[in-house]
Design a protein around this motif. Sequence first.
Motif, short mmCIF file in Angstrom:
data_model
loop_
_atom_site.label_atom_id
_atom_site.label_comp_id
_atom_site.label_asym_id
_atom_site.label_seq_id
_atom_site.Cartn_x
_atom_site.Cartn_y
_atom_site.Cartn_z
N ILE A 109 -54.72 22.30 34.86
CA ILE A 109 -53.81 21.18 34.61
C ILE A 109 -53.14 21.32 33.25
N GLU A 110 -53.93 21.72 32.25
CA GLU A 110 -53.36 21.83 30.90
C GLU A 110 -52.37 22.99 30.80
N ALA A 111 -52.62 24.07 31.51
CA ALA A 111 -51.82 25.30 31.31
C ALA A 111 -50.68 25.46 32.30
N ASP A 112 -50.57 24.59 33.30
CA ASP A 112 -49.59 24.85 34.36
C ASP A 112 -48.17 25.01 33.86
N ASP A 113 -47.78 24.27 32.85
CA ASP A 113 -46.43 24.37 32.31
C ASP A 113 -46.39 24.89 30.87
N THR A 114 -47.55 25.22 30.32
CA THR A 114 -47.57 25.55 28.90
C THR A 114 -48.08 26.95 28.56
N ASN A 115 -48.86 27.56 29.44
CA ASN A 115 -49.45 28.84 29.09
C ASN A 115 -49.57 29.71 30.34
N THR A 116 -48.65 30.64 30.48
CA THR A 116 -48.62 31.46 31.70
C THR A 116 -49.84 32.36 31.82
N ILE A 117 -50.40 32.82 30.72
CA ILE A 117 -51.57 33.71 30.79
C ILE A 117 -52.77 32.95 31.33
N ILE A 118 -53.03 31.76 30.78
CA ILE A 118 -54.15 30.95 31.28
C ILE A 118 -53.88 30.53 32.72
N ASN A 119 -52.65 30.18 33.01
CA ASN A 119 -52.29 29.78 34.38
C ASN A 119 -52.63 30.91 35.36
N GLN A 120 -52.32 32.14 35.00
CA GLN A 120 -52.61 33.29 35.87
C GLN A 120 -54.12 33.50 36.01
N LYS A 121 -54.87 33.29 34.95
CA LYS A 121 -56.33 33.42 35.01
C LYS A 121 -56.91 32.38 35.97
N VAL A 122 -56.41 31.15 35.89
CA VAL A 122 -56.90 30.08 36.77
C VAL A 122 -56.51 30.38 38.22
N LYS A 123 -55.29 30.86 38.43
CA LYS A 123 -54.88 31.25 39.79
C LYS A 123 -55.81 32.31 40.37
N LYS A 124 -56.17 33.27 39.54
CA LYS A 124 -57.08 34.32 39.98
C LYS A 124 -58.44 33.73 40.36
#
Length: 195
Positions: A109-124
């Motif tokens: 939730i925190e990274a969805d629009d702010t941090n693409t690297i964390i967003n990709q880690k969460v997607k993984k």
Amino acid sequence: MTKAERTRQFIIEQSAPLFNTKGVAGTAMSDIMQATKMAKGGLYGHFESKEELTHAVVDYCLGALGEKITAVMNKQKTAKGKLFAYLDFLSSPENPPLQGGCPMINFGIEADDTNTIINQKVKKGMDWSVNRIADVITEGVGNGEFHTSWNAKEFAIKLFTMMEGAVMIAKVMGNNNNLHIIIKMLKTEIESQVI
């Protein structure tokens, strides 16, 4: 492990509950210094920036959650038992598997629009979870435990998304009523696929 590697791991482990509870933006280097009892220079000797530490913490939290899920599921002999164990494992958000709750929800939730690297880690991490559930269903179909017509991938997506949503709602509402309804529904659907 070398001494430097042990210290780096210690910093990650001590920082993980802070980031998972307060969020990336809400966790200051002073919080990390207090948790590790280390000076800022000592921290920066192991991580070039807060961002680098954050990425390591996200990996650690997602990995720890995956290990706990795997351990709980692997205690069961049947595919149905593994799916039920997964559901039961997430049934008490007030007593989460990791301090601060589900890192996929928190960091996602925190990274969805702010941090693409964390967003990709969460997607993984999310892909891993869905695939793990689908693999258990496929295993159950293969060993004659479940009906062959059961679409493993579709149900895995359904189970994962319903549980993540229900866990978030339980945390916000301050009770598990809705979560337990979702778990009961999912268990009933799993039972309907047992041969």
